[in-house]
Design a protein around this motif. Sequence first.
Motif, PDB file in Angstrom:
ATOM      1  N   ARG A 189     -13.412   1.890   0.324  1.00 18.70           N
ATOM      2  CA  ARG A 189     -12.983   1.419   1.491  1.00 18.70           C
ATOM      3  C   ARG A 189     -12.453   2.986   2.325  1.00 18.70           C
ATOM      4  O   ARG A 189     -12.553   2.756   3.319  1.00 18.70           O
ATOM      5  N   ARG A 222      -6.526   0.899   9.139  1.00 22.98           N
ATOM      6  CA  ARG A 222      -6.216  -0.964   8.819  1.00 22.98           C
ATOM      7  C   ARG A 222      -6.327  -2.142   7.577  1.00 22.98           C
ATOM      8  O   ARG A 222      -6.272  -3.227   7.834  1.00 22.98           O
ATOM      9  N   GLY A 223      -6.702  -1.738   6.858  1.00 22.50           N
ATOM     10  CA  GLY A 223      -6.298  -1.971   5.575  1.00 22.50           C
ATOM     11  C   GLY A 223      -5.073  -2.702   4.875  1.00 22.50           C
ATOM     12  O   GLY A 223      -4.425  -3.065   4.761  1.00 22.50           O
ATOM     13  N   ASN A 269      -9.420   3.517   8.169  1.00 18.56           N
ATOM     14  CA  ASN A 269      -9.602   3.209   7.286  1.00 18.56           C
ATOM     15  C   ASN A 269      -8.495   2.748   6.353  1.00 18.56           C
ATOM     16  O   ASN A 269      -7.665   1.672   5.920  1.00 18.56           O
ATOM     17  N   TRP A 270      -7.278   2.995   6.236  1.00 21.52           N
ATOM     18  CA  TRP A 270      -6.044   3.160   5.220  1.00 21.52           C
ATOM     19  C   TRP A 270      -5.359   2.006   6.267  1.00 21.52           C
ATOM     20  O   TRP A 270      -5.633   1.357   5.890  1.00 21.52           O
ATOM     21  N   PRO A 316       1.164  -0.918  -0.323  1.00 15.86           N
ATOM     22  CA  PRO A 316       0.186   0.083  -0.089  1.00 15.86           C
ATOM     23  C   PRO A 316       0.785   1.134   0.519  1.00 15.86           C
ATOM     24  O   PRO A 316       1.851   1.309   0.887  1.00 15.86           O
ATOM     25  N   GLU A 345      -8.757   5.350  -5.400  1.00 16.51           N
ATOM     26  CA  GLU A 345      -8.674   3.971  -5.074  1.00 16.51           C
ATOM     27  C   GLU A 345      -8.233   2.582  -5.784  1.00 16.51           C
ATOM     28  O   GLU A 345      -9.040   2.516  -6.912  1.00 16.51           O
TER      29      GLU A 345
END
Length: 213
Positions: free
Chosen positions: A126, A210-211, A207-208, A70, A183
């Motif tokens: 997401r 946790r991804g 959110n990012w 990521p 995204e």
Amino acid sequence: MDHGSGNVRSAVRALERVGADVELTADPAAGLEADGLVVPGVGAFAAVAEGVRRVRGDVVVGRRLAGGRPVLGICVGLQVLFEASTEPGAGDRAGLGQWPGTVERLPVERVPHMGWNTVSAPQGTRLFAGVEDERFYFVHSYAVLADGGDGPAEVAGLGSGPLEAPGITWSEHDGCRFVAAVENGALSATQFHPEKSGDAGAALLGNWVRGLR
């Protein structure tokens, strides 16, 4: 990624608040090894692009994405992920070319676009999960503009080719529609500043983060 562009301490603090263990570094090895890499950016496109290359950030981003790891771009950190910009001084400083297209000046009288604005996120997002209807904080005069259509394929070439089209989040300033976020698998980016966007920005960064797990 510490590439010398402006004050990134607010981004560091915002990520720490949502549970990230953050290292601000210009070391390419650390950038490659991290669970997630944030590419910030404020100021001029050319200066940010030069700073990223100076710390070999272009190589780091490319290698991370080749391995599906990521990366998150913020503000001009989104813009330099594209091929080029029409901003003065950017002619000899190409972007990283992760996405096709050119960043252009907002064709409106009131620039910069500064302040809080709503966004329109795609289905299945997401990054914006739970904050699709919130406002985010923008400060910019340049953006990736809509190209005569509503779908991702009409945005600076995004979505063309055999791969699944990126999820594009839109915003609007004085009637001009522009890309607020993208995204695209391991690569995400926002034109606005989530670290300055209060609870909504914190939720997005959460959110990012946790991804990454």
